[in-house]
Every structure is written in C-alpha cells, then in structure tokens.
Design a protein around this motif. Structure first.
Motif, PDB file in Angstrom:
ATOM      1  N   ASP A   1      25.267 -15.235  -2.813  1.00  0.00           N
ATOM      2  CA  ASP A   1      25.644 -16.524  -3.394  1.00  0.00           C
ATOM      3  C   ASP A   1      24.964 -17.717  -2.731  1.00  0.00           C
ATOM      4  N   ILE A   2      23.989 -17.461  -1.872  1.00  0.00           N
ATOM      5  CA  ILE A   2      23.289 -18.548  -1.185  1.00  0.00           C
ATOM      6  C   ILE A   2      22.647 -19.482  -2.213  1.00  0.00           C
ATOM      7  N   PRO A   3      22.729 -20.776  -2.005  1.00  0.00           N
ATOM      8  CA  PRO A   3      22.071 -21.692  -2.946  1.00  0.00           C
ATOM      9  C   PRO A   3      20.550 -21.470  -2.932  1.00  0.00           C
ATOM     10  N   ILE A   4      19.977 -21.424  -4.127  1.00  0.00           N
ATOM     11  CA  ILE A   4      18.531 -21.242  -4.267  1.00  0.00           C
ATOM     12  C   ILE A   4      17.970 -22.416  -5.056  1.00  0.00           C
ATOM     13  N   LEU A   5      17.023 -23.099  -4.432  1.00  0.00           N
ATOM     14  CA  LEU A   5      16.313 -24.209  -5.069  1.00  0.00           C
ATOM     15  C   LEU A   5      14.893 -23.727  -5.337  1.00  0.00           C
ATOM     16  N   SER A   6      14.577 -23.496  -6.585  1.00  0.00           N
ATOM     17  CA  SER A   6      13.244 -23.025  -6.961  1.00  0.00           C
ATOM     18  C   SER A   6      12.322 -24.216  -7.148  1.00  0.00           C
ATOM     19  N   TYR A   7      11.039 -23.965  -6.900  1.00  0.00           N
ATOM     20  CA  TYR A   7      10.059 -25.030  -7.107  1.00  0.00           C
ATOM     21  C   TYR A   7       8.751 -24.466  -7.633  1.00  0.00           C
ATOM     22  N   SER A   8       8.012 -25.331  -8.304  1.00  0.00           N
ATOM     23  CA  SER A   8       6.730 -24.966  -8.885  1.00  0.00           C
ATOM     24  C   SER A   8       5.976 -26.227  -9.262  1.00  0.00           C
ATOM     25  N   ALA A   9       4.668 -26.107  -9.355  1.00  0.00           N
ATOM     26  CA  ALA A   9       3.853 -27.216  -9.845  1.00  0.00           C
ATOM     27  C   ALA A   9       3.892 -27.274 -11.360  1.00  0.00           C
ATOM     28  N   SER A  10       4.428 -26.247 -11.967  1.00  0.00           N
ATOM     29  CA  SER A  10       4.505 -26.197 -13.421  1.00  0.00           C
ATOM     30  C   SER A  10       5.626 -27.095 -13.916  1.00  0.00           C
ATOM     31  N   VAL A  11       5.380 -27.734 -15.022  1.00  0.00           N
ATOM     32  CA  VAL A  11       6.418 -28.567 -15.628  1.00  0.00           C
ATOM     33  C   VAL A  11       6.823 -27.994 -16.989  1.00  0.00           C
ATOM     34  N   ILE A  12       6.544 -26.730 -17.183  1.00  0.00           N
ATOM     35  CA  ILE A  12       6.874 -26.062 -18.437  1.00  0.00           C
ATOM     36  C   ILE A  12       8.374 -25.744 -18.451  1.00  0.00           C
ATOM     37  N   ASP A  13       9.052 -26.186 -19.487  1.00  0.00           N
ATOM     38  CA  ASP A  13      10.498 -25.963 -19.580  1.00  0.00           C
ATOM     39  C   ASP A  13      10.844 -24.478 -19.525  1.00  0.00           C
TER      40      ASP A  13
ATOM     41  N   LEU B   1      14.531 -22.165  -0.348  1.00  0.00           N
ATOM     42  CA  LEU B   1      13.547 -22.846  -1.188  1.00  0.00           C
ATOM     43  C   LEU B   1      12.645 -21.740  -1.725  1.00  0.00           C
ATOM     44  N   MET B   2      12.682 -21.514  -3.022  1.00  0.00           N
ATOM     45  CA  MET B   2      12.000 -20.371  -3.628  1.00  0.00           C
ATOM     46  C   MET B   2      10.814 -20.826  -4.469  1.00  0.00           C
TER      47      MET B   2
ATOM     48  N   GLU C   1       9.515 -22.173 -17.725  1.00  0.00           N
ATOM     49  CA  GLU C   1       9.598 -21.727 -16.333  1.00  0.00           C
ATOM     50  C   GLU C   1      10.897 -22.185 -15.681  1.00  0.00           C
ATOM     51  N   LYS C   2      11.316 -23.386 -15.992  1.00  0.00           N
ATOM     52  CA  LYS C   2      12.595 -23.872 -15.459  1.00  0.00           C
ATOM     53  C   LYS C   2      13.733 -23.008 -15.975  1.00  0.00           C
ATOM     54  N   ASP C   3      13.715 -22.697 -17.257  1.00  0.00           N
ATOM     55  CA  ASP C   3      14.757 -21.859 -17.852  1.00  0.00           C
ATOM     56  C   ASP C   3      14.754 -20.461 -17.239  1.00  0.00           C
ATOM     57  N   GLU C   4      13.564 -19.906 -17.011  1.00  0.00           N
ATOM     58  CA  GLU C   4      13.467 -18.576 -16.409  1.00  0.00           C
ATOM     59  C   GLU C   4      14.036 -18.584 -14.991  1.00  0.00           C
TER      60      GLU C   4
ATOM     61  N   VAL D   1       2.985 -10.749  -4.485  1.00  0.00           N
ATOM     62  CA  VAL D   1       3.757  -9.510  -4.388  1.00  0.00           C
ATOM     63  C   VAL D   1       4.958  -9.532  -5.327  1.00  0.00           C
ATOM     64  N   MET D   2       5.921 -10.411  -5.089  1.00  0.00           N
ATOM     65  CA  MET D   2       7.107 -10.521  -5.941  1.00  0.00           C
ATOM     66  C   MET D   2       7.280 -11.998  -6.275  1.00  0.00           C
ATOM     67  N   ASN D   3       7.274 -12.343  -7.566  1.00  0.00           N
ATOM     68  CA  ASN D   3       7.407 -13.764  -7.882  1.00  0.00           C
ATOM     69  C   ASN D   3       8.821 -14.255  -7.565  1.00  0.00           C
ATOM     70  N   GLY D   4       8.973 -15.557  -7.520  1.00  0.00           N
ATOM     71  CA  GLY D   4      10.241 -16.153  -7.113  1.00  0.00           C
ATOM     72  C   GLY D   4      11.413 -15.777  -7.992  1.00  0.00           C
ATOM     73  N   ASN D   5      11.189 -15.634  -9.292  1.00  0.00           N
ATOM     74  CA  ASN D   5      12.281 -15.248 -10.182  1.00  0.00           C
ATOM     75  C   ASN D   5      12.721 -13.816  -9.919  1.00  0.00           C
ATOM     76  N   GLU D   6      11.766 -12.913  -9.656  1.00  0.00           N
ATOM     77  CA  GLU D   6      12.122 -11.537  -9.325  1.00  0.00           C
ATOM     78  C   GLU D   6      12.909 -11.483  -8.020  1.00  0.00           C
ATOM     79  N   ALA D   7      12.460 -12.264  -7.028  1.00  0.00           N
ATOM     80  CA  ALA D   7      13.162 -12.303  -5.742  1.00  0.00           C
ATOM     81  C   ALA D   7      14.571 -12.864  -5.912  1.00  0.00           C
ATOM     82  N   THR D   8      14.721 -13.899  -6.726  1.00  0.00           N
ATOM     83  CA  THR D   8      16.040 -14.492  -6.973  1.00  0.00           C
ATOM     84  C   THR D   8      16.968 -13.480  -7.632  1.00  0.00           C
TER      85      THR D   8
END
Length: 101
Positions: free
Chosen positions: A43-55, A16-17, A57-60, A23-30
C-alpha cells in the motif's frame, strides 16, 4: 525490478516510479508491488512520472496502481506538494485504521 527487490526487504515512505525503466517498466513494477507484496508494503504511495503527456500513459499508470502522476519536466514545488499530499494521506489512513481497531 531492482526497486521491487529493495521494497521486499526495506521500508519506504513513498516510491517515485519512472514509467519508462529498463527490464521492467514502471507500470509492471507497480502492478507487482500492489499484487505480490504483503502488509503495508503493498500500500506504499506510488508517484509515477514520465516525460510523456499522453493521457493513455497516465491512465495506464493509475490502472496499474499508482496513486498520482507527474509529468517531466516539473517544478520542484509541484513535486514537493504531491509527495507531501501522498504521505499525509497515508498517515491519515493509518490513523483512521488505528481508530477502528
């Protein structure tokens, strides 16, 4: 950064990212997980999350290598379904690979 270090020496079924980590944002870590780790860890499944609903951020997150994204706040059942689907998909892919070896 700490999650990346732990993943180097431990096995997990899913990450859960948080996109907005210090230090390192979730996209950089991914990206780091997807490009620098070897074997099944990359290849571990990564489920990212955020309070942002900006498309954007989802695309990134997707472009960084996240398998799925969930917006906070979320319903526990939605989180459960996403986790189950990602883990089931990983098991299915592993089974398919074993069939062809």
């Amino acid at each position: 950064w700490e999650a990346f270090q732990k993943l180097k020496s431990n096995n997990y079924d899913l990450i859960l990212m948080d996109i907005h980590m210090p230090v390192m944002n979730g996209n950089e870590a991914t990206k780091k997980i997807r490009t620098e780790l070897i074997d099944a860890r990359k290849d571990i499944p990564i489920l990212s999350y955020s309070a942002s609903v900006i498309d954007r951020e989802k695309d990134e997150a997707k472009n960084a290598g996240s398998d799925d994204f969930i917006e906070k706040p979320f319903e526990p059942t939605t989180l459960h379904h996403k986790i189950r689907d990602l883990i089931d998909n990983k098991k299915s892919m592993a089974h398919d690979i074993n069939l062809y070896q």
